[in-house]
Design an enzyme around this catalytic site. Structure first.
Site, PDB file in Angstrom:
ATOM      1  N   LYS A  53       0.253   3.043   0.063  1.00 26.98           N
ATOM      2  CA  LYS A  53       1.362   3.696   0.771  1.00 26.98           C
ATOM      3  C   LYS A  53       1.084   5.196   0.922  1.00 26.98           C
ATOM      4  CE  LYS A  53       4.539   0.069  -0.556  1.00 26.98           C
ATOM      5  NZ  LYS A  53       5.406  -0.504  -1.590  1.00 26.98           N
ATOM      6  N   GLN A  97       8.996   1.497  -6.344  1.00 30.00           N
ATOM      7  CA  GLN A  97       8.147   0.305  -6.348  1.00 30.00           C
ATOM      8  C   GLN A  97       8.681  -0.724  -7.348  1.00 30.00           C
ATOM      9  OE1 GLN A  97       5.612  -0.206  -4.195  1.00 30.00           O
ATOM     10  NE2 GLN A  97       5.213  -2.219  -5.071  1.00 30.00           N
ATOM     11  N   ASP A 120      13.003   1.034   2.116  1.00 24.94           N
ATOM     12  CA  ASP A 120      12.796  -0.386   1.825  1.00 24.94           C
ATOM     13  C   ASP A 120      13.868  -1.253   2.510  1.00 24.94           C
ATOM     14  OD1 ASP A 120      10.622  -1.349   0.308  1.00 24.94           O
ATOM     15  OD2 ASP A 120      11.377  -0.359  -1.495  1.00 24.94           O
TER      16      ASP A 120
HETATM   17  N1  GUN Z   1       7.126  -4.837  -4.648  1.00 23.81           N
HETATM   18  C1  GUN Z   1       6.698  -5.891  -3.913  1.00 23.81           C
HETATM   19  N2  GUN Z   1       7.153  -5.790  -2.643  1.00 23.81           N
HETATM   20  C2  GUN Z   1       7.868  -4.659  -2.578  1.00 23.81           C
HETATM   21  C3  GUN Z   1       8.571  -4.002  -1.520  1.00 23.81           C
HETATM   22  O1  GUN Z   1       8.636  -4.467  -0.375  1.00 23.81           O
HETATM   23  N3  GUN Z   1       9.183  -2.839  -1.852  1.00 23.81           N
HETATM   24  C4  GUN Z   1       9.138  -2.322  -3.101  1.00 23.81           C
HETATM   25  N4  GUN Z   1       9.779  -1.179  -3.328  1.00 23.81           N
HETATM   26  N5  GUN Z   1       8.496  -2.901  -4.102  1.00 23.81           N
HETATM   27  C5  GUN Z   1       7.858  -4.056  -3.837  1.00 23.81           C
END
Ligand code: GUN
Length: 285
Positions: A53, A97, A120
């Site tokens: 990211k 996350q 998100d």
């Molecule tokens: N962990 C696995 N998928 C995701 C996601 O789409 N967003 C976040 N914040 N954590 C994750």
């Protein structure tokens, strides 16, 4: 293989280049979009996602802020970090996350993120807007999956889409996005009997189960578009999806690989949501 390969890595690169132009326009107006990515603990898989990211932020010209916090952090301390980021005008997007350590109530933390910075799309206000047919910030994996279908020329309107998995991160929002695009949607989950009856009827099959290669060729309709959201690690360390790729690629019309399919698009959609949040913050001034 007879299916068309949907190259998520290439599409994500293209999307990041397009986003880079929007970022340049924002910077010309004195606003560099800022995305704060919060990682609590040292889960190795999460660390890999967070790094990708950050790299995507750099590629598109965003200001990526990497916030690493110890696994022992108290819930209230994490909430205080979120509150500070909510109040920081240089931060347009906040991502915590998942998974969070077990002593932390993830729902409480996620709902603390200001809805306008919720890249998100997990804030109940953003999820509610999606239910009501007014998508704002949309969860990144299903949003990326939709873009893969659209940019690959897969027909959606009037088609039968089957979603495997009912999570808030993927399955439920994917079903809502497909409804928005006028698909007829069946959502299957762990308690669905006769899964194959449903999957064989699918023109579009979204697989978000988390079980290595569980979708086999006999479960797939010839010519279907198969989107594999699963990322599973095999005992030999290799990654594989929820779909038996080699066999299904002989039968499907379109298929995404793992890795290199949905994963890179999810990352690009985080950046896309951060850019959209920054644009909206300027429009609100
Ligand atoms: N962990 C696995 N998928 C995701 C996601 O789409 N967003 C976040 N914040 N954590 C994750």
């Amino acid at each position: 293989m007879s299916a068309k390969l949907i190259d998520g890595a290439a599409l994500a690169k293209q999307l990041l280049a397009e986003l880079g132009e929007r970022v340049a326009a924002l910077r010309a107006r004195g606003c560099q979009p800022g995305l704060a990515v919060v990682l609590v603990g040292d889960n190795p898989a999460s660390a890999v996602y967070v790094r990708s990211k950050q790299r995507a932020c750099e590629a598109a010209g965003l200001n990526g802020r990497d916030i690493r916090l110890p696994a022992t952090l108290a819930q209230d301390e994490l909430v205080a970090v979120i509150d500070r980021l909510n109040a920081d005008a240089a931060v347009h997007g906040i991502l915590v996350q998942l998974p969070l350590p077990p002593h932390i109530d993830a729902a409480r933390v996620l709902q603390r993120i200001a809805f306008a910075k919720d890249v998100d799309g997990f804030n109940w206000r953003n999820l509610g807007a999606l239910v009501d047919g007014h998508p704002t910030l949309v969860p990144c994996t299903p949003a990326g999956s939709m873009l893969l279908l659209e940019r690959s020329g897969v027909p959606i309107a009037g088609k039968h889409a089957v979603v495997l998995g009912r999570s808030t991160i993927v399955g439920k929002p994917a079903a809502l996005l497909l409804i928005e695009r006028h698909a007829t949607v069946t959502l299957c989950h762990s308690r669905t009997p006769d899964l194959t009856v449903h999957t064989r009827a699918a023109d579009i099959l979204i697989c978000a189960v988390g079980r290595p290669r569980m979708v086999t060729a006999d479960m797939v309709k010839p010519g279907a578009a198969v989107i594999d959201v699963g990322i599973n690690r095999l005992p030999d360390g290799k990654l594989c999806g929820d779909v038996d790729f080699e066999a299904v690629a002989e039968k499907a019309g379109w298929i995404t690989p793992v890795p290199g399919g949905v994963g890179p698009m999810t990352v690009a959609m985080v950046v896309s949501n951060a850019v959209a949040a920054a644009e909206k913050s300027l429009a609100a001034l």
